[in-house]
Motif scaffolding. Structure first.
Motif, PDB file in Angstrom:
ATOM      1  N   GLY A 142      64.771  11.051  19.125  1.00 34.29           N
ATOM      2  CA  GLY A 142      63.991  10.906  20.359  1.00 34.29           C
ATOM      3  C   GLY A 142      63.229  12.157  20.723  1.00 34.29           C
ATOM      4  N   MET A 143      62.931  13.003  19.746  1.00 34.58           N
ATOM      5  CA  MET A 143      62.221  14.258  20.021  1.00 34.58           C
ATOM      6  C   MET A 143      60.788  14.014  20.493  1.00 34.58           C
ATOM      7  SD  MET A 143      62.978  16.865  16.924  1.00 34.58           S
ATOM      8  CE  MET A 143      64.619  17.452  16.563  1.00 34.58           C
ATOM      9  N   PHE A 166      64.045  23.125  20.399  1.00 38.03           N
ATOM     10  CA  PHE A 166      63.740  23.784  21.661  1.00 38.03           C
ATOM     11  C   PHE A 166      62.703  22.951  22.402  1.00 38.03           C
ATOM     12  CE2 PHE A 166      65.475  27.051  18.991  1.00 38.03           C
ATOM     13  CZ  PHE A 166      66.273  27.789  19.864  1.00 38.03           C
ATOM     14  N   GLY A 167      63.063  22.512  23.603  1.00 45.53           N
ATOM     15  CA  GLY A 167      62.186  21.663  24.386  1.00 45.53           C
ATOM     16  C   GLY A 167      61.380  22.438  25.399  1.00 45.53           C
ATOM     17  N   PHE A 243      63.860   5.094  21.142  1.00 45.57           N
ATOM     18  CA  PHE A 243      65.161   5.757  20.965  1.00 45.57           C
ATOM     19  C   PHE A 243      66.005   5.617  22.233  1.00 45.57           C
ATOM     20  CE2 PHE A 243      67.316   9.788  22.073  1.00 45.57           C
ATOM     21  CZ  PHE A 243      68.261   9.892  21.059  1.00 45.57           C
ATOM     22  N   ALA A 244      65.422   5.984  23.378  1.00 43.93           N
ATOM     23  CA  ALA A 244      66.163   5.964  24.638  1.00 43.93           C
ATOM     24  C   ALA A 244      66.525   4.541  25.048  1.00 43.93           C
ATOM     25  CB  ALA A 244      65.327   6.619  25.741  1.00 43.93           C
ATOM     26  N   THR A 245      65.574   3.633  24.927  1.00 43.32           N
ATOM     27  CA  THR A 245      65.809   2.244  25.348  1.00 43.32           C
ATOM     28  C   THR A 245      66.873   1.580  24.490  1.00 43.32           C
ATOM     29  OG1 THR A 245      63.497   2.097  26.060  1.00 43.32           O
ATOM     30  CG2 THR A 245      64.702   0.026  25.802  1.00 43.32           C
ATOM     31  N   GLU A 259      70.692  14.082  28.288  1.00 47.51           N
ATOM     32  CA  GLU A 259      70.912  15.308  27.525  1.00 47.51           C
ATOM     33  C   GLU A 259      70.177  15.270  26.191  1.00 47.51           C
ATOM     34  OE1 GLU A 259      72.568  18.160  28.194  1.00 47.51           O
ATOM     35  OE2 GLU A 259      72.826  17.479  30.253  1.00 47.51           O
ATOM     36  N   LEU A 260      70.247  14.115  25.514  1.00 51.06           N
ATOM     37  CA  LEU A 260      69.608  13.994  24.204  1.00 51.06           C
ATOM     38  C   LEU A 260      68.091  14.126  24.311  1.00 51.06           C
ATOM     39  CD1 LEU A 260      71.693  11.039  22.711  1.00 51.06           C
ATOM     40  CD2 LEU A 260      71.809  13.450  22.049  1.00 51.06           C
ATOM     41  N   LEU A 261      67.516  13.598  25.394  1.00 54.01           N
ATOM     42  CA  LEU A 261      66.068  13.661  25.582  1.00 54.01           C
ATOM     43  C   LEU A 261      65.605  15.016  26.109  1.00 54.01           C
ATOM     44  CD1 LEU A 261      65.389  10.150  27.180  1.00 54.01           C
ATOM     45  CD2 LEU A 261      64.814  10.866  24.861  1.00 54.01           C
TER      46      LEU A 261
END
Length: 296
Positions: A142-143, A166-167, A243-245, A259-261
């Motif tokens: 989900g990057m 790194f976001g 990914f999130a859905t 957290e993952l997003l």
């Protein structure tokens, strides 16, 4: 005014720790505003409501509501900085209202569409192997596209099955990698040298052996989307939405998905719960016998 803009951008970079992409966005927004001020011979120290309204009209003539809201937010932040620095002595926020953005549900790909995307690249060519690895990594993590293109070879740990990225604001996060993503990355690393790397650190390389760009990834996904003839608008961010859905649809806790997003606020993640709810309602309408009474 240009020197004040540079001071503000310096502040964003070194004090707010914002990413280069975010700073570029601020620069574009504020340069547009400064051009207006100069063209209209407006003194920022004595900006009048009617002058601001003229600028607003120009924005609404050129941009969509989401872009307008971002631009106004950028200007408000800049003026707040100038007020704190003593360059201006008025707070203009009373008439610089950020418009409310209507909620929309982002497009997602279903499982079959994801599979169809992965069938397009040639699994025997280096480019095809690379593209499969890019798509699998997108869907597994989900990057954001900016995060993916900035990955280094050392960012992935295929033994422990995770990737370190790194976001926004250079915030580090660790994301697990699924088996399919791990296998695709192992195959890609075996052929990576065939790209004649000029950048030894970069994970994903283009044909020139340089770090692949955001535009390069966009081109891959747009090309594949056209091949599939999908009616929906597909971008690298569509894989993030999917990914999130899909995680939430399968019972993942929203805080874990947050957290993952890399979302700082769970409210941002909650948009995906609306998609799940919408899909459930759609399934219910199709499947429940009582909803079809009127069809008899």
């Amino acid at each position: 005014m240009k020197d004040k803009l540079e001071d503000f951008l310096f502040y964003l970079k070194f004090e707010k720790n914002m990413s280069p992409n975010t700073i570029d966005s601020y620069r574009r927004d504020l340069e547009d505003f400064i051009i207006f001020l100069q063209k209209e011979k407006v003194n920022i120290k004595n900006l009048k409501r009617e002058e601001w309204q003229r600028y607003l009209v120009s924005l609404y003539n050129r941009y969509k509501i989401k872009s307008i809201a971002r631009k106004i937010s950028s200007i408000r932040s800049f003026l707040k900085f100038l007020l704190r620095e003593g360059y201006i002595n008025r707070n203009y926020s009373s008439f610089m209202i950020i418009p409310k953005i209507p909620m929309y549900l982002p497009e997602i790909l279903d499982n079959k569409e994801i599979e169809n995307f992965l069938k397009i690249p040639d699994p025997l060519s280096p480019l095809g192997i690379r593209n499969i690895a890019i798509l699998e990594t997108f869907y597994a993590t989900g990057m954001r596209v900016s995060e993916l293109v900035n990955l280094d070879v050392q960012s992935i740990n295929l033994e422990e099955k995770y990737v370190r990225c790194f976001g926004k604001g250079d915030k580090e996060r660790i994301i697990p990698l699924g088996d399919y993503a791990v296998e695709s990355l192992k195959k890609y690393l075996l052929v990576r040298d065939s790209f004649n790397p000029k950048d030894e650190k970069a994970l994903f390389l283009n044909k020139k052996g340089e770090r692949i760009t955001r535009q390069g990834v966009w081109f891959i996904i747009k090309t594949y989307s056209k091949i599939l003839g999908l009616p929906k608008k597909v971008s690298p961010h569509t894989f993030r939405h999917s990914f999130a859905t899909h995680l939430l649809s399968n019972g993942a806790d929203i805080r874990i998905v947050q957290e993952l997003l890399g979302h700082s606020d769970v409210a941002t993640t909650q948009i995906y719960t609306h998609i799940v709810s919408s899909k459930l309602h759609e399934v219910y309408q199709k499947a429940h016998p009582l909803t079809r009474r009127n069809d008899k």
